[in-house]
Design a protein around this motif. Structure first.
Motif: not given
Length: 418
Positions: A259-262, A272-274, A290-292
């Motif tokens: 995954d590559n989020d920009v 960027d990521y919620e 868990r969240g992550i």
């Protein structure tokens, strides 16, 4: 021989009587009587069968059909623009041309797809079929040549199908100037198969509503009585995976990313990521939510350089541009928990370095800390008879206090210290 001719002559009239032919149209446009001595001209035959095509699981070829309706069969070389089809059982009939045009193909608009002829005009026409079109590039081993291409933020769904795109129209992704099938948020990259460009902010938004370009949801997980163990039902709403591939070794550069989020920040702040974990009910299974969750595995001895979470930031020219905060944690009972899982486990819970990569402090997995200095930010004077935890340290303007056991402090006068 004479017997055969006679037999044919006797049988032929019976065949003729068994068939029903359309009534021919004469030169005056009126029906011509079918009778003895009437000779059908080619024009009469054409007029008689004009507009009559019978297909019963067969084919009508090179025939101009006006408003045809097909039930089974096949039409080849036929103008079907005004035809109607029923795509599914029980569905309403729709225009065939309209149905086929719901997904535009660049080949429909004259794309040569020979890797040499510029296909820009055909591509532009295909994307002009709708405000947010669905455009297909049928696979061609030669690929598509583009002289000018399209802006890489053109709205629509792009079915690129692994085609090769060449020419000035694709820009120069190797220098960060990619166009057409490059991502406009990062024009160094090139999309090979499927590209989506959406504009959710263009839609009218209601209060307390968030417009989403793509939404993918799964229904709630639950026990399944069809399973051998009904109470074991493991599902994943999204699974993404890949293998890093082969060919790696010292000096190689074969890098893979799942995954590559920009997120490119301009004048607006953004996230960027919620990840939302909402406690809408009491969890009864006793498990952890868990969240992550970072985990992994592998064969014994396959140790390699790895980082579970790597945070860094730098300007485009590698100058100083730090994160304001690397990690911010709030509203939790335990902010951070660190565990040693084996008695022989070595390493550190925490290790810090300076700009020259020299260690400045560490907290090892035996609980020992090594620091270049220690500062107590607040002073306090213990009250006699109050409890304390063994090892606690306090100070005030006159003394340094150390808790040696519950309810017991020992102190040393700061004036005695040189």
């Amino acid at each position: 021989m004479r017997r055969c001719i006679l037999l044919f002559a006797l049988v032929l009239p019976s065949l003729a009587l068994a068939q029903t032919a359309p009534q021919p149209i004469g030169p005056n446009g009126l029906p011509s009587a079918i009778g003895s001595g009437v000779i059908w001209t080619p024009a009469m035959w054409q007029a008689a069968f004009e507009g009559y095509v019978t297909t019963d699981g067969g084919a009508a070829k090179n025939t101009a059909l006006t408003n045809p309706v097909f039930t089974g069969g096949r039409a080849s070389g036929t103008d079907l623009s005004a035809g109607t089809v029923t795509p599914f059982s029980g569905a309403s009939a729709v225009g065939l041309g309209k149905r086929l045009g719901e997904t535009a193909s660049v080949r429909d608009f004259g794309a040569a797809a020979d890797g040499t002829t510029a296909d820009d005009t055909a591509v532009a026409k295909a994307f002009a079929t709708a405000l947010v079109p669905d455009v297909n590039f049928p696979y061609s081993s030669a690929g598509y040549a583009l002289a000018t291409g399209l802006a890489n933020n053109t709205l629509g769904t792009w079915h690129l199908n692994g085609n090769l795109f060449s020419g000035a129209g694709v820009g120069t992704p190797e220098t960060g100037g990619g166009l057409f099938n490059s991502t406009y948020t990062n024009p160094w990259n090139v999309t090979t198969n499927l590209k989506w460009e959406f504009d959710p902010a263009a839609l009218r938004q209601k209060d307390h509503v968030t417009n989403q370009a793509v939404s993918l949801e799964c229904r709630p997980n639950r026990a399944n009585p069809l399973n051998p163990n009904p109470n074991r039902n493991w599902v994943a709403c999204i699974y993404r995976g890949m293998d890093s591939g082969t060919g790696g070794g010292p000096g190689t550069s074969i890098s893979s990313e799942i995954d590559n989020d920009v997120l490119n920040l301009s004048s607006n702040s953004a996230t960027d990521y919620e990840i939302d974990v909402n406690f809408n009910g009491k969890v009864l299974d006793g498990g952890w939510s868990r969240g992550i969750f970072l985990t992994g595995g592998g064969g014994t001895g396959n140790n390699t350089n790895s980082v579970a979470l790597d945070i860094m930031h730098v300007a485009y020219d590698n100058s100083w541009l730090p994160w304001t905060t690397g990690i911010s944690i709030r509203q939790t009972t335990n902010m951070i928990q660190l565990y040693r899982t084996q008695a022989v486990e070595a390493g550190y819970f925490l290790q810090t370095f300076d700009q020259n990569n020299a260690e400045t402090s560490h907290l090892d997995k035996n609980g020992y800390a090594a620091l270049q200095g220690l500062q107590l930010l607040a002073s306090s004077t213990p009250v006699a008879g109050t409890g304390c935890k063994k090892g606690a340290i306090n100070y005030d303007d006159n003394y340094l206090y150390v808790c040696t056991s519950a309810l017991t402090y020992k102190k040393v006068a700061l004036s005695a210290m040189q």
